[in-house]
Design an enzyme around this catalytic site. Sequence first.
Site, PDB file in Angstrom:
ATOM      1  N   LEU A   6       1.497  -5.541 -11.686  1.00 30.11           N
ATOM      2  CA  LEU A   6       1.946  -4.418 -12.495  1.00 30.11           C
ATOM      3  C   LEU A   6       3.453  -4.176 -12.398  1.00 30.11           C
ATOM      4  CD1 LEU A   6      -0.943  -1.905 -11.726  1.00 30.11           C
ATOM      5  CD2 LEU A   6      -0.679  -3.383 -13.717  1.00 30.11           C
ATOM      6  N   GLU A   7       4.087  -4.660 -11.340  1.00 32.41           N
ATOM      7  CA  GLU A   7       5.520  -4.378 -11.180  1.00 32.41           C
ATOM      8  C   GLU A   7       6.348  -4.925 -12.339  1.00 32.41           C
ATOM      9  OE1 GLU A   7       6.331  -3.698  -6.433  1.00 32.41           O
ATOM     10  OE2 GLU A   7       6.411  -5.756  -7.197  1.00 32.41           O
ATOM     11  N   GLY A  58      12.109  -3.859  -0.548  1.00 33.74           N
ATOM     12  CA  GLY A  58      12.097  -2.729  -1.470  1.00 33.74           C
ATOM     13  C   GLY A  58      12.893  -2.924  -2.739  1.00 33.74           C
ATOM     14  N   GLU A  93       0.821  -1.208   0.000  1.00 39.37           N
ATOM     15  CA  GLU A  93       0.000   0.000   0.000  1.00 39.37           C
ATOM     16  C   GLU A  93       0.860   1.266   0.000  1.00 39.37           C
ATOM     17  OE1 GLU A  93      -2.354  -3.383   1.229  1.00 39.37           O
ATOM     18  OE2 GLU A  93      -0.446  -2.593   1.971  1.00 39.37           O
ATOM     19  N   ASN A 107       1.092  -7.828  -6.690  1.00 41.18           N
ATOM     20  CA  ASN A 107       1.155  -6.746  -7.676  1.00 41.18           C
ATOM     21  C   ASN A 107       1.627  -7.244  -9.045  1.00 41.18           C
ATOM     22  OD1 ASN A 107       1.370  -4.340  -9.024  1.00 41.18           O
ATOM     23  ND2 ASN A 107       2.567  -3.304  -7.445  1.00 41.18           N
ATOM     24  N   PRO A 146      10.417 -14.184  -1.353  1.00 43.69           N
ATOM     25  CA  PRO A 146       9.255 -14.536  -0.522  1.00 43.69           C
ATOM     26  C   PRO A 146       8.478 -13.291  -0.118  1.00 43.69           C
ATOM     27  CG  PRO A 146      11.301 -14.790   0.716  1.00 43.69           C
ATOM     28  CD  PRO A 146      11.691 -14.541  -0.709  1.00 43.69           C
ATOM     29  N   ARG A 147       7.148 -13.430  -0.058  1.00 45.26           N
ATOM     30  CA  ARG A 147       6.290 -12.299   0.302  1.00 45.26           C
ATOM     31  C   ARG A 147       6.689 -11.738   1.662  1.00 45.26           C
ATOM     32  NH1 ARG A 147       3.304  -8.095  -1.406  1.00 45.26           N
ATOM     33  NH2 ARG A 147       1.629  -7.575   0.052  1.00 45.26           N
TER      34      ARG A 147
END
Length: 806
Positions: free
Chosen positions: A356-357, A329, A71, A354, A281-282
């Site tokens: 879109l990345e 990041g 977010e 995501n 990993p998330r």
Amino acid sequence: MWYLIYNVLLILASPFILLILLAKKRCRPGLPERLGLFGFSGLFGSRTDEREKPNEPDKPVIWIHAVSLGEVVAAVPLVRELHARYPAYRLVVSTVTETGREAVERQLAGVAEHRYAPLDFPWVVTRVVERLNPTLYLFVETELWPNLLRALSRRRVPSILVSGRRSSSSFRTDWLVKPFYRCVLKTVTFCLMQSDRDVQRIIALGAAPARVLRTGNIKFDQPLPDETNEATTLSRRMLAVDDQEELIVAGSTHPVEEEQLLDCYQQLHLEFPSLVLLLAPRHVERAAEVEAVVKARGLLAVRRNALGQLDAVSFQSGLPRVVVLDTRGELASAYRHAVLSFVGGTLVPVGGHNLLEPARWGKLVFFGPYTDHTVEVAELLIQAGGGVQVHNGQELAAEMARWLRDRSGLQRLGDAARQVILDNQGALERSLQVIEKVLVRNTSLSLPNHRYSFPQWLLLALAFPYGLVVRARATLYKLGLLPRRSLPCRVVSVGNLTVGGTGKTPVVILILEWLLARGIRVAVLSRGYRRQSQAPFLLVSDGRTILVGPAEAGDEPYLIAQRCPGAVVAVGADRYRLGRWVLERFPIDCFLLDDGFQHLALNRDVDLLLVDASDPASLRALLPAGRLREPLSTAARATALLITRADTPAGLTPVLESIREATGLDSRPIPVRFTAEGFVDVLSGAIQENRQVSGMTALAFSGIGNPASFRALLAGQGVKILDEVVFPDHHAYTETDMSEVRRRAEDCGAELVVTTEKDVGKIVPLLHQNDRLLALRLGTEILEGRERLERLVLGVADRHDVGVCA
């Protein structure tokens, strides 16, 4: 009741919540701030002056809430644009997670401050809201905290959900407590949703359709990366990947999913030995677990932190190798180097992350069947050819191998993925347009915060029994326990909910002019507020001659009689008996009830309710704490809603929102504005046009409910007000008052002395022959819905004309 249940459950769960936060080492430094205890940086209360002092304490605050890393990344362009457009504001970004905090401090340094989001206990959020004192609250994607939103709403702080979405799993759970969500969503000013599906879901949960807009997904508006800037992107050297090797990047992965990805990689490596797999990993905390899974397969596992930025790191070419991204990041930059990209949370029932990345870098995007969190983006990518959806790891391996064999096709589909980004940008600008309107409105209103002093609390306490009495009275009339009587001809009522200042008298005059122009015999029944005569019934005008002065009749009935000489005007407290008294003396076709909304003892055919757009604060509290005569919810019984002074800069939205919250109705109001028709010379009766006084200096004085409106009208005609004397509404003027007016006019050197037509009748006996006094003559303009209002007044309306929401 719903808030009570929620807070009881929250309090019962609070020991477990605190234990969980204490158990997580990374949550401990922010725990005091989450509890509203500012000035403590650690678990044991060590103070830090740095976090105690805001960067710009004197600036108004825009508070942006983004729960975690994803977010925050989505919100970064929004926050930067707010910083560029509104440099006079201080930006505060709150997060729940440490990854979110790190992203804020890394990507928004010098732009915004970070704060930990408060736990949603009522006393905590109240303390935080009072401390930050925000002008506007924005929250990204999904975070609906009931007590926080309620605390903001009570302080009249607008809140906007930006790039909102509701996943299928959340929606199924939300539906079980739909009545509670309806209460919570009433406190949200606007819901700016990502897709049509999200719009439908938030409305189904109780959001007012007028407050829900489809603005799109602001993730499309992330700036396109600068591929040449090594300082801001992760380099191949940092990953120890040489020029002969190719990288598969699998981002935001989860357990079980990683096993399938490793199977896929090992299968592909047999045909394409130059491939290296990067697993991100998330949850970075799982890096050691992922490393162990890779090593258990006999594969070489290398962690990004261990590689550092050393030039000498190299590995034998052709051997299968897995890089575990254990930093925060860097994933978005890693996609730049991918030949193939996969987005996790899609091969397992998580809902996806995501997509879109990688698309932003022009990479073909692979993903599994579970895309509920990002379904619209998935559909767009598939339709454009920039995304490939698979059902399992085996199918993923087959599809990846297919496109590794067709490099020109792979490039073409990667370009299609990037084009999806470009084609769907604009959500950020659409969101900013809504934010700008809310900020402008909120600034223009300058509503005070709800921080009451002891006398104000006392008035609020007195307003409670007053409200009970008013509600009980209305209920008794509704049930027929108090009698309601009818006159034998048509009755049209014009009234308001507040004490004074809505512009009721000029609207009455306008309606009278309509009726008289059609040959309708009309009589005005007025209470005659502050009249000196004690007679139960008093005839002010017989339709030909004015029979009494303003002192006996009251200033408003007298003005009505002056402006509409063909109308019968009478005053008396009991309007039914007054109407009967008038009918004994005159043939009447229609009664016009002046200030009749609260006169429930008399039935009426049309109930016109006036609300002043320039004074939304008047709708806040009942007498004696505020100016409401009745609860705002009683607006629902009006036949039509007239919004006066609709040309105010704030527009109609503030008052309409208040009425909608109170009544549950979306109004179709009739907007009205007042104009200056000219200036009357009080002694001679001559009319001067507006242009004749434009540019002249004046002292203004009045005894009306809304002197600010009088000032604005004078200024609009070019009159330069040097001084002003304001008397109470319906003021009875004396010689002393007029002497003071003359003195102040002389002191300031005013060329004119200007008052209102309503005040004139009481002033004339006090004037000297050499006084030059002008009275502003008001006109009424219906901006929209004139035909509807005429049909209502004349009794030819259809069912679509009737009702507040007509």
